[in-house]
Design a protein around this motif. Structure first.
Motif, PDB file in Angstrom:
ATOM      1  N   THR A  75      67.941  68.577   7.739  1.00 10.36           N
ATOM      2  CA  THR A  75      69.019  69.531   7.975  1.00 10.36           C
ATOM      3  C   THR A  75      68.714  70.409   9.176  1.00 10.36           C
ATOM      4  O   THR A  75      69.580  70.654  10.014  1.00 10.36           O
ATOM      5  CB  THR A  75      69.248  70.404   6.718  1.00 10.36           C
ATOM      6  OG1 THR A  75      69.481  69.553   5.606  1.00 10.36           O
ATOM      7  CG2 THR A  75      70.433  71.329   6.905  1.00 10.36           C
ATOM      8  N   SER A  76      67.469  70.861   9.286  1.00  9.19           N
ATOM      9  CA  SER A  76      67.117  71.735  10.416  1.00  9.19           C
ATOM     10  C   SER A  76      67.146  70.986  11.743  1.00  9.19           C
ATOM     11  O   SER A  76      67.423  71.578  12.776  1.00  9.19           O
ATOM     12  CB  SER A  76      65.749  72.386  10.198  1.00  9.19           C
ATOM     13  OG  SER A  76      64.721  71.427  10.229  1.00  9.19           O
ATOM     14  N   VAL A  77      66.905  69.688  11.715  1.00 10.06           N
ATOM     15  CA  VAL A  77      66.988  68.878  12.937  1.00 10.06           C
ATOM     16  C   VAL A  77      68.446  68.704  13.369  1.00 10.06           C
ATOM     17  O   VAL A  77      68.762  68.712  14.555  1.00 10.06           O
ATOM     18  CB  VAL A  77      66.304  67.506  12.725  1.00 10.06           C
ATOM     19  CG1 VAL A  77      66.626  66.543  13.851  1.00 10.06           C
ATOM     20  CG2 VAL A  77      64.804  67.686  12.590  1.00 10.06           C
ATOM     21  N   MET A  78      69.347  68.579  12.391  1.00 13.98           N
ATOM     22  CA  MET A  78      70.765  68.351  12.695  1.00 13.98           C
ATOM     23  C   MET A  78      71.470  69.624  13.171  1.00 13.98           C
ATOM     24  O   MET A  78      72.456  69.543  13.888  1.00 13.98           O
ATOM     25  CB  MET A  78      71.493  67.789  11.476  1.00 13.98           C
ATOM     26  CG  MET A  78      71.045  66.387  11.127  1.00 13.98           C
ATOM     27  SD  MET A  78      71.995  65.555   9.825  1.00 13.98           S
ATOM     28  CE  MET A  78      72.310  66.802   8.639  1.00 13.98           C
ATOM     29  N   ILE A  79      70.984  70.795  12.754  1.00 17.45           N
ATOM     30  CA  ILE A  79      71.615  72.062  13.146  1.00 17.45           C
ATOM     31  C   ILE A  79      70.755  72.698  14.230  1.00 17.45           C
ATOM     32  O   ILE A  79      69.626  73.112  13.976  1.00 17.45           O
ATOM     33  CB  ILE A  79      71.739  73.021  11.936  1.00 17.45           C
ATOM     34  CG1 ILE A  79      72.553  72.374  10.829  1.00 17.45           C
ATOM     35  CG2 ILE A  79      72.347  74.353  12.375  1.00 17.45           C
ATOM     36  CD1 ILE A  79      72.502  73.137   9.522  1.00 17.45           C
ATOM     37  N   HIS A  80      71.292  72.768  15.409  1.00 18.14           N
ATOM     38  CA  HIS A  80      70.519  73.292  16.538  1.00 18.14           C
ATOM     39  C   HIS A  80      70.629  74.804  16.601  1.00 18.14           C
ATOM     40  O   HIS A  80      71.717  75.375  16.565  1.00 18.14           O
ATOM     41  CB  HIS A  80      71.008  72.666  17.843  1.00 18.14           C
ATOM     42  CG  HIS A  80      70.904  71.173  17.843  1.00 18.14           C
ATOM     43  ND1 HIS A  80      69.702  70.521  17.943  1.00 18.14           N
ATOM     44  CD2 HIS A  80      71.841  70.210  17.714  1.00 18.14           C
ATOM     45  CE1 HIS A  80      69.897  69.228  17.892  1.00 18.14           C
ATOM     46  NE2 HIS A  80      71.202  69.005  17.747  1.00 18.14           N
ATOM     47  N   ASN A  81      69.478  75.445  16.699  1.00 21.26           N
ATOM     48  CA  ASN A  81      69.426  76.897  16.789  1.00 21.26           C
ATOM     49  C   ASN A  81      69.554  77.362  18.235  1.00 21.26           C
ATOM     50  O   ASN A  81      69.141  76.671  19.159  1.00 21.26           O
ATOM     51  CB  ASN A  81      68.101  77.423  16.235  1.00 21.26           C
ATOM     52  CG  ASN A  81      68.020  77.307  14.736  1.00 21.26           C
ATOM     53  OD1 ASN A  81      69.025  77.325  14.041  1.00 21.26           O
ATOM     54  ND2 ASN A  81      66.812  77.175  14.225  1.00 21.26           N
ATOM     55  N   THR A  82      70.128  78.538  18.382  1.00 15.27           N
ATOM     56  CA  THR A  82      70.069  79.254  19.652  1.00 15.27           C
ATOM     57  C   THR A  82      69.108  80.411  19.395  1.00 15.27           C
ATOM     58  O   THR A  82      68.126  80.235  18.700  1.00 15.27           O
ATOM     59  CB  THR A  82      71.477  79.729  20.058  1.00 15.27           C
ATOM     60  OG1 THR A  82      72.017  80.521  18.997  1.00 15.27           O
ATOM     61  CG2 THR A  82      72.396  78.545  20.319  1.00 15.27           C
ATOM     62  N   THR A  83      69.406  81.576  19.887  1.00 15.06           N
ATOM     63  CA  THR A  83      68.571  82.730  19.563  1.00 15.06           C
ATOM     64  C   THR A  83      68.656  83.036  18.077  1.00 15.06           C
ATOM     65  O   THR A  83      67.670  83.371  17.436  1.00 15.06           O
ATOM     66  CB  THR A  83      69.011  83.969  20.377  1.00 15.06           C
ATOM     67  OG1 THR A  83      68.948  83.639  21.764  1.00 15.06           O
ATOM     68  CG2 THR A  83      68.112  85.143  20.103  1.00 15.06           C
ATOM     69  N   PHE A  84      69.847  82.901  17.498  1.00 14.61           N
ATOM     70  CA  PHE A  84      70.050  83.153  16.078  1.00 14.61           C
ATOM     71  C   PHE A  84      69.613  81.923  15.282  1.00 14.61           C
ATOM     72  O   PHE A  84      70.080  80.812  15.535  1.00 14.61           O
ATOM     73  CB  PHE A  84      71.526  83.458  15.796  1.00 14.61           C
ATOM     74  CG  PHE A  84      71.785  83.945  14.411  1.00 14.61           C
ATOM     75  CD1 PHE A  84      71.616  85.281  14.092  1.00 14.61           C
ATOM     76  CD2 PHE A  84      72.188  83.073  13.417  1.00 14.61           C
ATOM     77  CE1 PHE A  84      71.851  85.746  12.812  1.00 14.61           C
ATOM     78  CE2 PHE A  84      72.426  83.525  12.133  1.00 14.61           C
ATOM     79  CZ  PHE A  84      72.251  84.867  11.829  1.00 14.61           C
ATOM     80  N   PRO A  85      68.731  82.079  14.296  1.00  8.75           N
ATOM     81  CA  PRO A  85      68.226  80.938  13.511  1.00  8.75           C
ATOM     82  C   PRO A  85      69.249  80.430  12.491  1.00  8.75           C
ATOM     83  O   PRO A  85      69.111  80.612  11.283  1.00  8.75           O
ATOM     84  CB  PRO A  85      66.968  81.492  12.840  1.00  8.75           C
ATOM     85  CG  PRO A  85      67.056  82.961  12.942  1.00  8.75           C
ATOM     86  CD  PRO A  85      68.053  83.316  13.991  1.00  8.75           C
ATOM     87  N   LEU A  86      70.261  79.776  12.975  1.00  3.92           N
ATOM     88  CA  LEU A  86      71.380  79.321  12.152  1.00  3.92           C
ATOM     89  C   LEU A  86      70.954  78.308  11.086  1.00  3.92           C
ATOM     90  O   LEU A  86      71.431  78.363   9.960  1.00  3.92           O
ATOM     91  CB  LEU A  86      72.469  78.726  13.046  1.00  3.92           C
ATOM     92  CG  LEU A  86      73.763  78.312  12.373  1.00  3.92           C
ATOM     93  CD1 LEU A  86      74.432  79.510  11.711  1.00  3.92           C
ATOM     94  CD2 LEU A  86      74.697  77.678  13.392  1.00  3.92           C
ATOM     95  N   SER A  87      70.061  77.395  11.442  1.00  4.42           N
ATOM     96  CA  SER A  87      69.681  76.362  10.472  1.00  4.42           C
ATOM     97  C   SER A  87      69.045  76.961   9.224  1.00  4.42           C
ATOM     98  O   SER A  87      69.366  76.552   8.102  1.00  4.42           O
ATOM     99  CB  SER A  87      68.753  75.322  11.105  1.00  4.42           C
ATOM    100  OG  SER A  87      67.527  75.903  11.481  1.00  4.42           O
ATOM    101  N   THR A  88      68.182  77.934   9.381  1.00  4.21           N
ATOM    102  CA  THR A  88      67.519  78.524   8.215  1.00  4.21           C
ATOM    103  C   THR A  88      68.492  79.280   7.336  1.00  4.21           C
ATOM    104  O   THR A  88      68.431  79.187   6.105  1.00  4.21           O
ATOM    105  CB  THR A  88      66.360  79.441   8.647  1.00  4.21           C
ATOM    106  OG1 THR A  88      65.442  78.692   9.437  1.00  4.21           O
ATOM    107  CG2 THR A  88      65.628  80.015   7.456  1.00  4.21           C
TER     108      THR A  88
END
Length: 121
Positions: A20-33
């Motif tokens: 899941t964390s690989v599929m959701i790319h983070n920017t400055t904000f840690p969206l995947s977590t």
């Protein structure tokens, strides 16, 4: 036996968390977590209410799903580390927003999951 159940659940939860964390790319904000933790809260709410009678007679399966799978899927340590990194890099507002949103959405989604599970049990 309970240790094996938790181990199996944890292997699947940790693996799914990584994918899941690989599929959701983070920017400055840690969206995947935040997405993973909120989804985990929703699952925990549903699992602990919908399957409550089943879990009473199958405690090892309960531990496999809640402690193992959901415990490995969600991550307090990543939330903490990402907050420290945000603060270290001078993103104070984003760090505070991240913590507040994580707590509020976690609470809301576990309540939603619990309510949904109770309705369908």
């Amino acid at each position: 036996m309970v240790y094996l159940a938790i181990f199996i659940g944890g292997a699947f939860g940790g693996g799914l968390r990584y994918l899941t964390s690989v599929m959701i790319h983070n920017t400055t904000f840690p969206l995947s977590t935040i997405i993973i933790n909120v989804l985990g809260a929703l699952l925990m709410g549903v699992m602990t209410s919908y399957f409550i009678s089943y879990f009473k007679t199958h405690p090892n399966i309960k531990k496999m799903i809640t402690t193992g799978f959901i415990g490995a899927f969600t991550t307090y340590s990543s939330l903490s580390l990402e907050t420290v990194v945000l603060l270290k890099n001078g993103h104070i507002i984003i760090a505070i927003l991240y913590l507040i949103l994580s707590m509020i959405f976690g609470f809301i989604f576990i309540a939603i999951g619990y309510k949904k599970g109770t309705i369908h049990s």
